[in-house]
Design an enzyme around this catalytic site. Structure first.
Site, PDB file in Angstrom:
ATOM      1  N   ASP A 101      -3.661   7.960   8.171  1.00 15.21           N
ATOM      2  CA  ASP A 101      -4.724   7.099   8.706  1.00 15.21           C
ATOM      3  C   ASP A 101      -4.216   6.149   9.791  1.00 15.21           C
ATOM      4  OD1 ASP A 101      -3.189   5.369   7.261  1.00 15.21           O
ATOM      5  OD2 ASP A 101      -4.756   4.724   5.880  1.00 15.21           O
ATOM      6  N   SER A 106       0.806  -1.224   0.000  1.00 12.30           N
ATOM      7  CA  SER A 106       0.000   0.000   0.000  1.00 12.30           C
ATOM      8  C   SER A 106       0.838   1.274   0.000  1.00 12.30           C
ATOM      9  CB  SER A 106      -0.927   0.017   1.214  1.00 12.30           C
ATOM     10  OG  SER A 106      -0.181  -0.098   2.403  1.00 12.30           O
ATOM     11  N   HIS A 131      -0.610   4.804   7.033  1.00 14.05           N
ATOM     12  CA  HIS A 131       0.051   5.417   5.879  1.00 14.05           C
ATOM     13  C   HIS A 131       0.306   6.906   6.109  1.00 14.05           C
ATOM     14  CE1 HIS A 131      -2.543   2.039   4.555  1.00 14.05           C
ATOM     15  NE2 HIS A 131      -1.401   1.650   3.998  1.00 14.05           N
TER      16      HIS A 131
END
Ligand SMILES: *[C@@H]1O[C@H](CO)[C@@H](O)[C@H](O)[C@H]1NC(C)=O
Ligand SMILES: *[C@@H]1O[C@H](CO)[C@@H](O)[C@H](O)[C@H]1NC(C)=O
Ligand SMILES: *[C@@H]1O[C@H](CO)[C@@H](O)[C@H](O)[C@H]1NC(C)=O
Ligand SMILES: *[C@H]1O[C@@H](CO)[C@H](O)[C@@H](O)[C@@H]1NC(C)=O
Length: 406
Positions: free
Chosen positions: A370, A40, A373
């Site tokens: 978040d 991610s 990240h």
């Protein structure tokens, strides 16, 4: 020892190039494409296309809508693309509106190097581990070139004068069908920059299954071995320039603090959990060794090891001085000490369907987007620190990352 010799050679080369560049123009590699592999930290839409889309308010700062990225805006890979004068990378798995003429992104969120033994719903990790990304890449090389070969054959047919009336009409139809101008040219595969950012989830997957840090460290040689195999496969298909990020200081990341701070007394002076940073450092040391080894085995490759760990640690440990707010508090989240809950992550809704875990007013003032990240502002800061080569072995800038150091 080896690194010093290598770096010294490089500096000499760099000086020569510098002298030449004032005469000849530049020492840039002019990469025509980027092929990215990872999780991610660099996913630009793969997980969203295959599993579940990232919800609002992701993407709010730059794209003004969710853009498949786990941030409020651009990721480091986006800043890399911008700096090389290339378009943002389309996710290989996204079949709608994608354009692969200047590269493709095989990264998906929650990916690991090693295939996991639990399905996504049970373990929370993506089945698109690095070996699968490599298979996708191999297929992409072969199939994109097959399509291009068909297209150029057709171009010859249409260049026949008696066909010329129909040529532009039919060729536009045909090209649209084959999306010829959405695929890389053949020589791009050897001239491209290959970027890698993966490994963080291999460590946390071990933590999730209650392995001790010692047990996880014992798996690192297998992780690195599988990583090296993929680099060799890409090399065998023509890849030559590799830009490899190491892994983040896990003990400084909000989701790790949230889960483990209560049971981890060893904390550094900035508040990061020492044993988890040590696990990252252990992985990184082995990755660095593997890169040195790969340089010997792949003589035509230019492989840059990028210590993104240190760039991220510098940002988190100097957050205040750099003008950022509390580096452990998530901008977008819900509740708890860190404005982070693993049960109500950024964008999740309450029973009535209203967004429960919302964004902060000014994401650019925060480091953690978040809890897992980074914000776009943090990504941009990190990108600028690593792009000039000051965190790399050899210390090449990203636009010169085709330079070999021997
Ligand atoms: C999955 O299971 C196999 C067989 O037991 C084992 O060799 C492998 O290490 C496991 N993989 C992970 C990531 O735990
Ligand atoms: C893909 O992008 C390239 C370069 O930006 C552009 O020239 C080409 O027309 C695009 N292809 C399509 C199908 O939009
Ligand atoms: C790990 O330990 C926690 C707490 O003891 C437990 O709730 C959880 O089920 C365990 N997970 C696995 C995969 O064994
Ligand atoms: C995190 O919580 C949300 C509410 O879920 C608030 O809207 C945000 O402002 C808050 N962010 C920070 C940094 O505190």
């Amino acid at each position: 020892m080896e690194f010093k010799v290598c770096a010294l050679h490089f500096l000499l080369i760099a000086n020569i190039l510098l002298v030449q560049s004032s005469v000849l123009g530049s020492n840039k590699c002019n990469f025509p494409a980027i092929f990215n592999f990872g999780d991610s930290n660099s996913d630009t839409g793969g997980f969203s296309a295959a599993f579940s889309p990232v919800p609002p308010p992701y993407g709010e700062t730059f794209f003004h809508a969710p853009a498949g990225r786990n941030s409020d805006g651009r990721l480091i890979i986006d800043f890399i693309a911008e700096s090389l004068g290339l378009p943002y990378l389309s996710a290989f798995l996204d079949s709608v509106g994608s354009n692969f003429s200047h590269g493709a992104n095989f990264a998906t969120s929650a990916s690991t190097i090693r295939p996991q033994n639990l399905s996504l719903s049970k373990g929370g990790y993506s089945p698109i581990s690095l070996d699968v990304q490599q298979v996708e890449y191999s297929g992409f090389v072969a199939r994109s070139q097959a399509v291009r070969a068909k297209g150029s054959h057709l171009q010859q047919v249409f260049s026949c004068p008696s066909w010329s009336v129909f040529a532009s009409f039919y060729s536009s139809l045909y090209y649209a069908g084959l999306s010829l101008d959405s695929l890389p040219e053949k020589d791009y595969f050897s001239r491209a920059l290959y970027t890698f950012d993966i490994g963080q989830n291999d460590i946390t997957a071990g933590l999730d299954t209650n392995l001790t840090l010692e047990e996880i460290k014992a798996q690192v040689p297998d992780m690195i071995g599988q990583f090296s195999s993929v680099i060799k496969e890409v090399y065998s298909l023509g890849g030559r320039s590799f830009w490899i990020h190491n892994t983040a200081p896990l003990g400084c990341l909000t989701y790790v603090l949230d889960a483990l701070a209560a049971t981890t007394p060893e904390v550094d002076r900035y508040g990061c959990l020492i044993p988890y940073n040590e696990a990252s450092q252990h992985f990184n040391a082995k990755l660095h060794e593997a890169v040195v080894q790969l340089r010997e085995e792949l003589p035509l490759a230019a492989i840059t090891y990028v210590d993104i760990y240190s760039a991220k640690y510098a940002l988190i440990s100097q957050a205040k001085e750099l003008g950022f707010e509390d580096p452990f508090r998530a901008c977008c989240g819900y509740g708890g000490k860190y404005n982070y809950s693993r049960f109500a992550r950024c964008g999740s809704k309450n029973g009535a369907g209203d967004v429960l875990a919302k964004s902060c007013k000014d994401p650019s003032a925060w480091i953690s987007w978040d809890g897992i990240h980074f914000t776009e502002a943090a990504n941009e800061w990190i990108f600028h620190r690593i792009a000039d080569g000051s965190f790399s072995d050899p210390p090449v800038s990203i636009e010169s990352a085709c330079s070999r150091c021997s």
